[in-house]
Design a protein around this motif. Structure first.
Motif, PDB file in Angstrom:
ATOM      1  N   GLN A 165      -8.247  22.600  47.743  1.00 12.85           N
ATOM      2  CA  GLN A 165      -8.651  23.462  46.627  1.00 12.85           C
ATOM      3  C   GLN A 165      -9.527  22.706  45.636  1.00 12.85           C
ATOM      4  O   GLN A 165     -10.447  23.272  45.049  1.00 12.85           O
ATOM      5  CB  GLN A 165      -7.414  24.050  45.931  1.00 12.85           C
ATOM      6  CG  GLN A 165      -6.570  23.081  45.107  1.00 12.85           C
ATOM      7  CD  GLN A 165      -6.992  22.991  43.640  1.00 12.85           C
ATOM      8  OE1 GLN A 165      -7.727  23.829  43.133  1.00 12.85           O
ATOM      9  NE2 GLN A 165      -6.533  21.965  42.944  1.00 12.85           N
ATOM     10  N   LYS A 166      -9.286  21.417  45.478  1.00 15.71           N
ATOM     11  CA  LYS A 166     -10.093  20.620  44.546  1.00 15.71           C
ATOM     12  C   LYS A 166     -11.499  20.394  45.110  1.00 15.71           C
ATOM     13  O   LYS A 166     -12.492  20.443  44.373  1.00 15.71           O
ATOM     14  CB  LYS A 166      -9.397  19.280  44.274  1.00 15.71           C
ATOM     15  CG  LYS A 166      -9.998  18.503  43.119  1.00 15.71           C
ATOM     16  CD  LYS A 166      -9.193  17.236  42.818  1.00 15.71           C
ATOM     17  CE  LYS A 166      -7.830  17.563  42.275  1.00 15.71           C
ATOM     18  NZ  LYS A 166      -7.089  16.339  41.874  1.00 15.71           N
ATOM     19  N   LEU A 171      -0.068  14.407  35.292  1.00 12.89           N
ATOM     20  CA  LEU A 171       0.849  15.543  35.235  1.00 12.89           C
ATOM     21  C   LEU A 171       1.290  15.987  36.630  1.00 12.89           C
ATOM     22  O   LEU A 171       2.432  16.422  36.818  1.00 12.89           O
ATOM     23  CB  LEU A 171       0.182  16.711  34.510  1.00 12.89           C
ATOM     24  CG  LEU A 171      -0.183  16.494  33.040  1.00 12.89           C
ATOM     25  CD1 LEU A 171      -0.774  17.771  32.454  1.00 12.89           C
ATOM     26  CD2 LEU A 171       1.012  16.041  32.221  1.00 12.89           C
ATOM     27  N   VAL A 172       0.415  15.883  37.596  1.00  9.47           N
ATOM     28  CA  VAL A 172       0.745  16.306  38.960  1.00  9.47           C
ATOM     29  C   VAL A 172       1.735  15.343  39.615  1.00  9.47           C
ATOM     30  O   VAL A 172       2.686  15.760  40.292  1.00  9.47           O
ATOM     31  CB  VAL A 172      -0.539  16.420  39.813  1.00  9.47           C
ATOM     32  CG1 VAL A 172      -0.205  16.544  41.303  1.00  9.47           C
ATOM     33  CG2 VAL A 172      -1.358  17.618  39.366  1.00  9.47           C
ATOM     34  N   PHE A 176     -11.941  11.861  32.711  1.00  7.35           N
ATOM     35  CA  PHE A 176     -10.732  12.047  31.903  1.00  7.35           C
ATOM     36  C   PHE A 176      -9.885  13.187  32.450  1.00  7.35           C
ATOM     37  O   PHE A 176      -8.665  13.064  32.588  1.00  7.35           O
ATOM     38  CB  PHE A 176     -11.062  12.325  30.441  1.00  7.35           C
ATOM     39  CG  PHE A 176      -9.838  12.747  29.679  1.00  7.35           C
ATOM     40  CD1 PHE A 176      -8.920  11.805  29.267  1.00  7.35           C
ATOM     41  CD2 PHE A 176      -9.562  14.092  29.455  1.00  7.35           C
ATOM     42  CE1 PHE A 176      -7.750  12.187  28.624  1.00  7.35           C
ATOM     43  CE2 PHE A 176      -8.395  14.494  28.815  1.00  7.35           C
ATOM     44  CZ  PHE A 176      -7.494  13.527  28.390  1.00  7.35           C
ATOM     45  N   GLY A 177     -10.520  14.318  32.740  1.00  7.73           N
ATOM     46  CA  GLY A 177      -9.774  15.458  33.273  1.00  7.73           C
ATOM     47  C   GLY A 177      -9.015  15.098  34.534  1.00  7.73           C
ATOM     48  O   GLY A 177      -7.877  15.532  34.733  1.00  7.73           O
ATOM     49  N   SER A 178      -9.631  14.291  35.368  1.00  6.55           N
ATOM     50  CA  SER A 178      -8.990  13.859  36.607  1.00  6.55           C
ATOM     51  C   SER A 178      -7.798  12.950  36.322  1.00  6.55           C
ATOM     52  O   SER A 178      -6.727  13.098  36.923  1.00  6.55           O
ATOM     53  CB  SER A 178     -10.007  13.132  37.495  1.00  6.55           C
ATOM     54  OG  SER A 178      -9.393  12.634  38.663  1.00  6.55           O
ATOM     55  N   GLY A 233      -7.438  20.312  38.349  1.00  2.00           N
ATOM     56  CA  GLY A 233      -6.554  19.206  38.703  1.00  2.00           C
ATOM     57  C   GLY A 233      -5.084  19.590  38.718  1.00  2.00           C
ATOM     58  O   GLY A 233      -4.358  19.291  39.670  1.00  2.00           O
ATOM     59  N   VAL A 234      -4.609  20.272  37.667  1.00  2.00           N
ATOM     60  CA  VAL A 234      -3.187  20.617  37.607  1.00  2.00           C
ATOM     61  C   VAL A 234      -2.816  21.710  38.606  1.00  2.00           C
ATOM     62  O   VAL A 234      -1.632  21.908  38.895  1.00  2.00           O
ATOM     63  CB  VAL A 234      -2.770  21.051  36.178  1.00  2.00           C
ATOM     64  CG1 VAL A 234      -2.995  19.922  35.191  1.00  2.00           C
ATOM     65  CG2 VAL A 234      -3.491  22.317  35.743  1.00  2.00           C
TER      66      VAL A 234
END
Length: 257
Positions: A206-207, A189-190, A181-183, A75-76
């Motif tokens: 890329q994701k 942050l993005v 959650f990770g998403s 994600g980041v």
């Protein structure tokens, strides 16, 4: 799933509630400080001792934690360069699983059998039985090299009978929720703002590639393994445990109070 502070973050000051119906979260982010940083390091997600008590196999705990790390890393990558050493990073991200509500494997198996049986009669998806559902709670923060907290989130979500596939495993639901959650945290942050407003956006190339099991954008993300992609999706549709489709991570976070 209740939203509880588990004292794994450096500070809980200034958190804002999202008031979500399904996902419960409190968060904060400093877009100015984020804009000044280019590189990021993702620490392996840890599982707190209290969360570990509800899951028998440590390998299952590791799978849930690794899904979070993998989702954060991918994600980041939409904004930051992910590095493989903490000392080379402008920003460090660490997440802790603070609670796992175990899925009832018996109820999940019954739901899967019912759904598969019904599919031979009516060609439409059948919701799982609303019993024995699991859940997940996570806390995470992003700090600068000098220790300043520039992003934080307290998060909790339970499975539901409509969108969460029944998997015959104690971590069936927690595994599915971990990527959510990770998403959410990586999106914050993005973008430098709440991940809970606005219309959903099409995932980056890329994701999508990483989600299908392809090589991640940055080699540093390889230590969390590649997504099992379509293999895991197919497994989830027939109730297979996550451990059957996803490999145990080679990098495991070590809990430290």
């Amino acid at each position: 799933m209740p939203l509880e502070e588990a004292n794994t973050l450096a500070s809980y000051d200034g958190l804002t509630s999202n008031n979500g119906k399904f996902t419960k979260a409190k968060f904060k982010v400093d877009p100015g400080d984020l804009a000044a940083n280019k590189t990021i390091y993702i620490e392996p997600t840890t599982v707190s001792p209290s969360a570990a008590l509800s899951i028998k196999k440590s390998s299952d705990q590791d799978l849930v934690a690794n899904v979070i790390s993998r989702a954060l890393c991918v994600g980041v990558s939409d904004r930051f360069q992910v590095v493989d050493r903490r000392e080379n990073a402008d920003v460090v991200v660490h997440a802790t699983v603070t609670r796992i509500v175990a899925t009832s494997a018996t109820a999940a198996g019954l739901s899967t059998a019912t759904s598969l049986g019904a599919s031979f009669v009516i060609p439409v998806p059948v919701p799982r039985l609303p019993i024995g559902l699991g859940g997940l709670a996570v806390e995470a923060e992003a700090t600068t090299r000098d220790g300043k907290q520039i992003g934080a989130m307290v998060w909790a979500k339970g499975a539901n009978a409509i969108t969460t596939s029944a998997r015959v495993s104690q971590i069936g639901d927690a595994y599915s929720l971990a990527s959510s959650f990770g998403s959410d945290f990586s999106k914050m942050l993005v973008t430098g703002k709440t991940p809970y407003k606005g219309l959903p956006k099409i995932p980056s190339a890329q994701k999508i590639k990483s989600g299908l099991g392809g090589r991640p954008k940055y080699p540093a993300c390889e230590r969390f393994g590649r997504s099992p992609g379509l293999k895991d999706f197919a497994g989830s549709q027939i109730g297979l445990p996550p451990s059957w489709t996803d490999k145990r991570p080679t990098v495991v976070g070590q809990w430290s109070p």
